[in-house]
Motif scaffolding. Sequence first.
Motif, mmCIF file in Angstrom:
data_model
loop_
_atom_site.group_PDB
_atom_site.id
_atom_site.type_symbol
_atom_site.label_atom_id
_atom_site.label_comp_id
_atom_site.label_asym_id
_atom_site.label_seq_id
_atom_site.Cartn_x
_atom_site.Cartn_y
_atom_site.Cartn_z
ATOM 1 N N MET A 53 32.548 40.830 33.307
ATOM 2 C CA MET A 53 33.358 41.931 32.764
ATOM 3 C C MET A 53 34.853 41.600 32.739
ATOM 4 O O MET A 53 35.648 42.403 32.221
ATOM 5 C CB MET A 53 33.132 43.205 33.583
ATOM 6 C CG MET A 53 31.757 43.788 33.346
ATOM 7 S SD MET A 53 31.368 45.167 34.430
ATOM 8 C CE MET A 53 32.683 46.314 34.104
ATOM 9 N N THR A 54 35.240 40.506 33.360
ATOM 10 C CA THR A 54 36.614 39.958 33.383
ATOM 11 C C THR A 54 37.699 40.929 32.899
ATOM 12 O O THR A 54 38.140 40.859 31.757
ATOM 13 C CB THR A 54 36.676 38.666 32.543
ATOM 14 O OG1 THR A 54 36.173 38.923 31.259
ATOM 15 C CG2 THR A 54 35.892 37.554 33.189
ATOM 16 N N CYS A 55 38.147 41.787 33.794
ATOM 17 C CA CYS A 55 38.999 42.896 33.352
ATOM 18 C C CYS A 55 40.498 42.637 33.434
ATOM 19 O O CYS A 55 41.286 43.529 33.143
ATOM 20 C CB CYS A 55 38.640 44.163 34.109
ATOM 21 S SG CYS A 55 39.016 44.106 35.857
ATOM 22 N N TRP A 92 35.493 47.663 26.841
ATOM 23 C CA TRP A 92 35.968 47.289 28.183
ATOM 24 C C TRP A 92 36.596 45.900 28.163
ATOM 25 O O TRP A 92 37.671 45.677 28.733
ATOM 26 C CB TRP A 92 34.799 47.336 29.183
ATOM 27 C CG TRP A 92 35.168 46.773 30.529
ATOM 28 C CD1 TRP A 92 34.941 45.503 30.983
ATOM 29 C CD2 TRP A 92 35.881 47.438 31.581
ATOM 30 N NE1 TRP A 92 35.457 45.338 32.250
ATOM 31 C CE2 TRP A 92 36.034 46.517 32.632
ATOM 32 C CE3 TRP A 92 36.400 48.732 31.735
ATOM 33 C CZ2 TRP A 92 36.690 46.842 33.835
ATOM 34 C CZ3 TRP A 92 37.038 49.053 32.934
ATOM 35 C CH2 TRP A 92 37.178 48.114 33.959
ATOM 36 N N LEU A 113 32.994 48.222 39.679
ATOM 37 C CA LEU A 113 33.281 48.539 38.271
ATOM 38 C C LEU A 113 32.075 48.414 37.322
ATOM 39 O O LEU A 113 31.980 49.187 36.364
ATOM 40 C CB LEU A 113 34.466 47.722 37.769
ATOM 41 C CG LEU A 113 35.798 48.085 38.456
ATOM 42 C CD1 LEU A 113 36.945 47.270 37.879
ATOM 43 C CD2 LEU A 113 36.112 49.572 38.344
HETATM 44 S S1 SF4 Z 1 37.767 43.617 39.303
HETATM 45 FE FE1 SF4 Z 1 35.523 43.795 39.095
HETATM 46 S S2 SF4 Z 1 35.160 44.029 36.888
HETATM 47 FE FE2 SF4 Z 1 37.241 43.248 37.105
HETATM 48 S S3 SF4 Z 1 37.058 41.029 36.969
HETATM 49 FE FE3 SF4 Z 1 36.943 41.538 39.146
HETATM 50 S S4 SF4 Z 1 34.753 41.764 39.610
HETATM 51 FE FE4 SF4 Z 1 35.014 41.849 37.359
#
Ligand code: SF4
Length: 611
Positions: free
Chosen positions: A290-292, A236, A484
């Motif tokens: 999770m920095t997506c 991920w 997420l």
């Molecule tokens: S969209 Fe959700 S998973 Fe992605 S960086 Fe932001 S909080 Fe984290």
Amino acid sequence: MFGWTGKLLHINLGKGKAVADKLDAAMAKDFLGGRGFAARILWDELKQGVDPFSPDNKLVFAAGPLTGFALPSSGKLVVAAKSPLTWGYGDGNIGTFAAVQMRKAGYDTVVVEGKAEGPVILLVRDESAELLDARDLWGLNSFETEKKLADVYGHTAGMLCIGQGGENLVKFANIVSQQGRAGGRPGMGAVMGSKNLKAVVFIGTNELPSAYPKEMKDLGGEAYREVLLKPNYAFWKRQGTMSTIEWSQENSVLPSFNYSEGIFSEADAIGGFATEKIKVSNRGCPQCNMTCGNVVKDSDRKESELDYENVGMLGSNIGVGRLTQVAALNRVADEYGLDTISLGSVLGFAMEASEKGLIKEKVPWGGFKTSKALIKDIAFRQGYLGNLLADGVYSASQEIGKGSDKWAMHVKGLEISAYDCHTTPAMALAYGTCSIGAHHKDAWVIAWEVKVGREGYTAEKVDKVIELQRIRAGVFESLTVCRLPWIEVGLDLEWYPKFLHAATGMEMPWQVLNVVGDRVFNMIRAFWVREYGGKWSSEMDVPPSRWFDEPLTEGPFKGAKLDRIKYDAMLQMYYQKRGWDDRGIPRESTLAGLGLAKVAGELSRHVNLAQ
Ligand code: SF4
């Protein structure tokens, strides 16, 4: 009151007045926060039929009882208003320091109404609020605006702003924060622009009030650790949502050439592995491990933050197969403050209209330079086509006519997110019944549907759509936290009642939270029906006819399309399970059962309600 700060702030831009209110405890318990608060406030405070661009429309910034605590992915904020794109309920969530700072400044929700005489910034600093002249910022794009604000207020301030799209009332202009985090697809940025509100800055230093601080600290630590230890966490972090490009291609659901196909010959070139090759860093929302956001260098050598939706819509859907070019289109859209999903849809529509000879402008499929120039025209409402597309795909198809409504890809006026539904009836139902128009966030049922079998129009699928709408559209959007960690790495849902207990002291197991989810969902449906009155019908919940009438011509599902008779039967099943009548309007008893008897009373002044 624990969990919530217990205060709302009302700003009247026309009068230059700020009034703080106590948060009603019953509202907190019944609607939680975020989307729940926004829906309740817009229902209570907006007059039916209000023009979304009039000073009387209200723009709501709402957080929830978990926002800002040290818990996985809790840095989210909902922005909501009556939408200029759909003339129904509109909202979106943004992961931003503004969410955390607004709560630390002492407010769960800020409601903005009226219109300032000239461009202003709303500055909320620890319970005080003031309006500041923003004439020097008007005309700047969202990145430039934020940079100037950061020079004055520091990089840790919470900032929300609009680009030229919002200033020029592009009906799918959104609100931008942290150079690439954006939200409010159904024109929340345009509503902000209509009020002459260029930016909002939150600065807060208060501690968030939790009922059990030690429990909160321990739970947060454990949950973050659990996320880190999940088997798919490492993958991920490498690709975020970008691996969905390959998944969608494999499963023939990648929107291509204005949703006429579900596969794209250059999918690999714009997918997750291609992203890894040009990625320079990860970006993310506050409080998230999770920095997506995949940061890449685009074809202009500038940074752009990619995810599945913006690549699907500005890549395969318009036939652009070079990732650095897709990234440039995405970055330009963020700078102007335009929603990338709607943008990819109006560009695809223009390309098809051009190909069919319905407009005189030449807009070739896959044309990077033409697309980039057209995005600028849209943001500034320049030229016939730019101005036409700035009103969204529904409006453009009404203007062009000649059957173009069949391939104007929207539901209720909101352009569809990046999943083709020729072969996925449950996902079509999820789009059809989503609370803001066609969006994937309420019920992303497609992955489950592909696994269980896509052919059926079954009760099981209807149940799954409703279950997801409860959890995602009702509870997550109101808490207000990112979904997420649960969906993508499998953080157990049972964490959330525990978080809520530590924050508020209240026991709210999922049986109770699901009722909140239904309450919020029905409240929003009531809002839509009140706005549309006698014009409301079940047709509002039906996706565009392209998916029913024009089969796929390529790939393993060549020849497949949706069946309209079966879709209608599934929609009626959905209504029955929801306690709605055959028009899709909540029954009086359904609303009363959710504690919304007063809403039923008001709604019955606009339409006949079934018992
Ligand atoms: S969209 Fe959700 S998973 Fe992605 S960086 Fe932001 S909080 Fe984290």
